[in-house]
Design a protein around this motif. Structure first.
Motif, PDB file in Angstrom:
ATOM      1  N   PHE A  33      10.201 -14.613 -32.256  1.00 39.58           N
ATOM      2  CA  PHE A  33       9.325 -15.575 -31.589  1.00 39.58           C
ATOM      3  C   PHE A  33       7.967 -14.955 -31.306  1.00 39.58           C
ATOM      4  N   LEU A  34       6.949 -15.745 -31.497  1.00 39.92           N
ATOM      5  CA  LEU A  34       5.574 -15.288 -31.284  1.00 39.92           C
ATOM      6  C   LEU A  34       4.928 -16.170 -30.215  1.00 39.92           C
ATOM      7  N   ILE A  35       4.273 -15.530 -29.257  1.00 40.70           N
ATOM      8  CA  ILE A  35       3.579 -16.305 -28.213  1.00 40.70           C
ATOM      9  C   ILE A  35       2.173 -15.735 -28.034  1.00 40.70           C
ATOM     10  N   LEU A  36       1.189 -16.625 -28.041  1.00 40.60           N
ATOM     11  CA  LEU A  36      -0.185 -16.211 -27.750  1.00 40.60           C
ATOM     12  C   LEU A  36      -0.352 -16.231 -26.240  1.00 40.60           C
ATOM     13  N   LYS A  37      -0.623 -15.064 -25.665  1.00 42.69           N
ATOM     14  CA  LYS A  37      -0.722 -14.959 -24.201  1.00 42.69           C
ATOM     15  C   LYS A  37      -2.146 -15.222 -23.706  1.00 42.69           C
ATOM     16  N   ALA A  38      -3.113 -14.676 -24.430  1.00 41.48           N
ATOM     17  CA  ALA A  38      -4.506 -14.839 -24.005  1.00 41.48           C
ATOM     18  C   ALA A  38      -5.413 -14.765 -25.218  1.00 41.48           C
ATOM     19  N   GLY A  39      -6.571 -15.395 -25.140  1.00 45.67           N
ATOM     20  CA  GLY A  39      -7.533 -15.352 -26.231  1.00 45.67           C
ATOM     21  C   GLY A  39      -7.226 -16.382 -27.309  1.00 45.67           C
ATOM     22  N   PHE A  40      -7.743 -16.141 -28.505  1.00 48.34           N
ATOM     23  CA  PHE A  40      -7.578 -17.074 -29.624  1.00 48.34           C
ATOM     24  C   PHE A  40      -7.028 -16.332 -30.828  1.00 48.34           C
ATOM     25  N   LEU A  48      -3.294 -20.971 -33.205  1.00 50.17           N
ATOM     26  CA  LEU A  48      -2.140 -20.931 -32.308  1.00 50.17           C
ATOM     27  C   LEU A  48      -2.506 -21.604 -30.990  1.00 50.17           C
ATOM     28  N   VAL A  49      -1.523 -22.268 -30.407  1.00 58.82           N
ATOM     29  CA  VAL A  49      -1.722 -22.876 -29.095  1.00 58.82           C
ATOM     30  C   VAL A  49      -1.226 -21.873 -28.051  1.00 58.82           C
ATOM     31  N   LYS A  50      -2.042 -21.639 -27.037  1.00 55.00           N
ATOM     32  CA  LYS A  50      -1.686 -20.644 -26.027  1.00 55.00           C
ATOM     33  C   LYS A  50      -0.392 -21.031 -25.311  1.00 55.00           C
ATOM     34  N   GLY A  51       0.516 -20.070 -25.166  1.00 54.30           N
ATOM     35  CA  GLY A  51       1.751 -20.313 -24.411  1.00 54.30           C
ATOM     36  C   GLY A  51       2.871 -20.934 -25.240  1.00 54.30           C
ATOM     37  N   LYS A  52       2.549 -21.486 -26.406  1.00 53.53           N
ATOM     38  CA  LYS A  52       3.585 -22.118 -27.232  1.00 53.53           C
ATOM     39  C   LYS A  52       4.395 -21.042 -27.952  1.00 53.53           C
ATOM     40  N   GLN A  53       5.704 -21.284 -28.040  1.00 56.24           N
ATOM     41  CA  GLN A  53       6.552 -20.295 -28.707  1.00 56.24           C
ATOM     42  C   GLN A  53       6.746 -20.706 -30.169  1.00 56.24           C
ATOM     43  N   TYR A  54       6.339 -19.840 -31.076  1.00 61.12           N
ATOM     44  CA  TYR A  54       6.501 -20.125 -32.506  1.00 61.12           C
ATOM     45  C   TYR A  54       7.648 -19.294 -33.040  1.00 61.12           C
ATOM     46  N   TRP A  67     -10.337 -13.736 -34.370  1.00 67.23           N
ATOM     47  CA  TRP A  67     -11.787 -13.523 -34.521  1.00 67.23           C
ATOM     48  C   TRP A  67     -12.369 -12.980 -33.220  1.00 67.23           C
ATOM     49  N   GLN A  68     -11.813 -13.462 -32.090  1.00 66.28           N
ATOM     50  CA  GLN A  68     -12.414 -13.107 -30.795  1.00 66.28           C
ATOM     51  C   GLN A  68     -11.645 -12.034 -30.045  1.00 66.28           C
ATOM     52  N   GLY A  69     -10.451 -11.702 -30.467  1.00 62.79           N
ATOM     53  CA  GLY A  69      -9.578 -10.800 -29.710  1.00 62.79           C
ATOM     54  C   GLY A  69      -8.542 -11.612 -28.949  1.00 62.79           C
ATOM     55  N   CYS A  70      -7.343 -11.056 -28.755  1.00 58.11           N
ATOM     56  CA  CYS A  70      -6.282 -11.806 -28.074  1.00 58.11           C
ATOM     57  C   CYS A  70      -5.135 -10.886 -27.666  1.00 58.11           C
ATOM     58  N   THR A  71      -4.221 -11.446 -26.902  1.00 60.15           N
ATOM     59  CA  THR A  71      -2.971 -10.745 -26.590  1.00 60.15           C
ATOM     60  C   THR A  71      -1.828 -11.623 -27.076  1.00 60.15           C
ATOM     61  N   VAL A  72      -0.910 -11.028 -27.844  1.00 61.40           N
ATOM     62  CA  VAL A  72       0.249 -11.791 -28.327  1.00 61.40           C
ATOM     63  C   VAL A  72       1.526 -11.026 -28.022  1.00 61.40           C
ATOM     64  N   GLU A  73       2.604 -11.785 -27.954  1.00 61.16           N
ATOM     65  CA  GLU A  73       3.903 -11.183 -27.678  1.00 61.16           C
ATOM     66  C   GLU A  73       4.864 -11.544 -28.796  1.00 61.16           C
ATOM     67  N   LEU A  74       5.664 -10.564 -29.205  1.00 62.68           N
ATOM     68  CA  LEU A  74       6.701 -10.803 -30.213  1.00 62.68           C
ATOM     69  C   LEU A  74       8.053 -10.577 -29.570  1.00 62.68           C
ATOM     70  N   ALA A 171      -1.688 -26.636 -41.828  1.00 59.82           N
ATOM     71  CA  ALA A 171      -0.277 -26.342 -42.093  1.00 59.82           C
ATOM     72  C   ALA A 171       0.412 -26.011 -40.774  1.00 59.82           C
ATOM     73  N   SER A 172       1.637 -26.482 -40.625  1.00 57.28           N
ATOM     74  CA  SER A 172       2.372 -26.068 -39.430  1.00 57.28           C
ATOM     75  C   SER A 172       2.980 -24.706 -39.734  1.00 57.28           C
TER      76      SER A 172
END
Ligand SMILES: Nc1ncnc2c1ncn2[C@@H]1O[C@H](COP(=O)(O)OP(=O)(O)OP(=O)(O)O)[C@@H](O)[C@H]1O
Ligand SMILES: [Mg+2]
Length: 425
Positions: A33-40, A48-54, A67-74, A171-172
């Protein structure tokens, strides 16, 4: 214990601008599972939509670019996961910007937008770059056509086909581009080598349909076409690329990774076609023959049963042999001396041969043709879809078919494909 296990596999990554997180889900492993915690961030051009679990399933090879920097969780076990600072995304984005300029010009003058073809050897990211370019185009409000000429690892319909798809939304992440009303032609083999003559006829036919289609919608006309190709770039494969470029009247050829191919195309293409070299991403992963076969199988399974997130319920029904007619394209080769007068040796490759249902058809896919006549039309007609032969009763003369749609079949003319599917559900 189980929860501890899971905890162990939560990883957090901070990405600097213009960097990407690459990861692979174990080929026999569980979901990740991948989650975008902060940024883009985006995956192959899909934001990616922030907080959504992919979720990503076994074998997925993914890059999360920012492009801007971010924090993601796997969450979950990955085979590989690392952050790469060197990526060709800026180059791909410039390429998109150049296509976008051409679209703006086309729009102003009510002309056709850019027709771009991606070429390159196997495993250089052709399909991925197509996806990125299409996603960027559609995010700018464009409605491009996607043409897939890769019969082995294509993204439209089932393997063994070529086709075109209107792209109306990005694309989804789990299902790719939405497959609404694709235009599909059945080739029936896993590689173009197996019937070059037929392959040539089919992409020429597809090119004509695409040219017509593009004229019917102003938005699509200006948006243009992105064409994906297979990794066969030598000898006959190279000839196919040249012929496809001509048939689709491409304006741009994007060559991934191989300088030799780039130089050959610069030499052989007329000057008005721009040939552009693009580096491949260091993240692109090579796939073994067995991984390719597995992904073909997966595509067919999804065609009938949908994806884990969006499952479909195919129908199974019996049909009398007398209710349908089955054909194959291409008969056995005859020695020159046995050929009827005026027939060329390669004519057998496009011969329409009527078949009686037989046990050899078990597990094969059958294309449901739109043809109305039992002649050349069967070769050049696009198809309504595919069914799979799951049982053959020779005594009662009945076939059992697996079909995404309920009975009746939209047409009783079916064409045998070499592709097989073992229905283990
Ligand atoms: N930057 C990246 N980071 C990680 N994985 C990537 C990256 N780009 C592509 N991939 C993965 O690499 C694999 C091969 O990419 P892709 O299918 O685009 O190559 P291709 O040239 O189209 O291959 P083929 O010759 O089979 O058509 C895919 O599983 C894709 O998800
Ligand atoms: Mg590909």
């Amino acid at each position: 214990m189980a929860s501890e296990d899971k905890k162990e596999h939560v990883q957090e990554f901070k990405l600097d601008p213009d960097s990407e997180l690459r990861f692979e889900v174990e080929s026999k492993g569980e979901k990740v599972f991948l989650i975008l915690k902060a940024g883009f961030a985006e995956v192959f051009g899909t934001e990616l939509v922030k907080g959504k679990q992919y979720e990503f399933t076994a074998g997925a090879k993914i890059a999360v670019f920012s492009w801007q920097g971010c924090t993601v969780e796997l969450k979950g076990k990955t085979d590989v996961s690392y952050v790469a600072r060197e990526t060709p995304m800026v180059i791909y984005c410039n390429c998109h910007a150049a296509l976008e300029d051409m679209r703006c010009d086309a729009e102003k003058e009510n002309k056709r937008g850019p027709i771009a073809m991606l070429v390159g050897p196997c495993d250089v990211g052709k399909s991925t770059v197509c996806r990125i370019l299409l996603n960027y185009a559609v995010r700018m409000g464009r409605r491009p056509l996607f043409v897939d000429l890769d019969v082995g690892q294509g993204q439209i319909s089932v393997p063994g086909t070529i086709g075109a798809l209107l792209i109306e939304r990005p694309a989804s992440l789990d299902e790719g581009f939405s497959q609404e009303a694709p235009l599909v032609y059945n080739f029936g083999h896993k590689t173009p080598q197996l019937n070059s003559t037929l392959f040539n006829m089919l992409f020429t036919q597809l090119a004509n349909s695409v040219k017509e289609k593009i004229e019917t919608n102003k938005k699509t006309k200006a948006s243009g076409v992105i064409i994906n190709t297979c990794g066969w770039v030598k000898g006959e494969g190279y000839k196919h690329l040249i012929q496809a470029a001509k048939a689709f009247e491409v304006d741009v050829i994007l060559v991934l990774d191989q300088e030799r191919l780039y130089n050959e195309l610069v030499r052989d293409m007329p000057n008005f076609i721009k040939v552009v070299f693009l580096p491949k991403s260091g993240g692109v992963v090579e796939r073994s023959q067995s991984a390719r076969a597995e992904s073909r199988d997966q595509r067919i399974r999804e065609y009938f049963y949908g994806t884990p997130k969006n499952s479909a319920y195919p129908h199974s029904f019996d049909i009398k042999w007398s209710e349908i007619k089955i054909f194959k394209i291409g008969g056995p080769a005859l020695p020159d001396s046995c050929l009827p007068l005026g027939m060329k040796a390669e004519d057998h490759l496009t011969k329409v041969v009527a078949l009686t249902p037989n046990p050899g058809m078990l597990h094969h896919l059958l294309a449901v043709s739109y043809a109305t006549k039992e002649d050349e039309e069967l070769i050049l007609s696009h198809v309504a879809g595919f069914v799979c032969v799951t049982n053959i009763d020779t005594e009662r003369q009945i076939l059992t078919l697996l079909s995404p749609q309920p009975k009746p079949l939209p047409n009783n003319l079916l064409v045998l494909s070499e592709l097989q599917f073992m229905d283990s559900h």
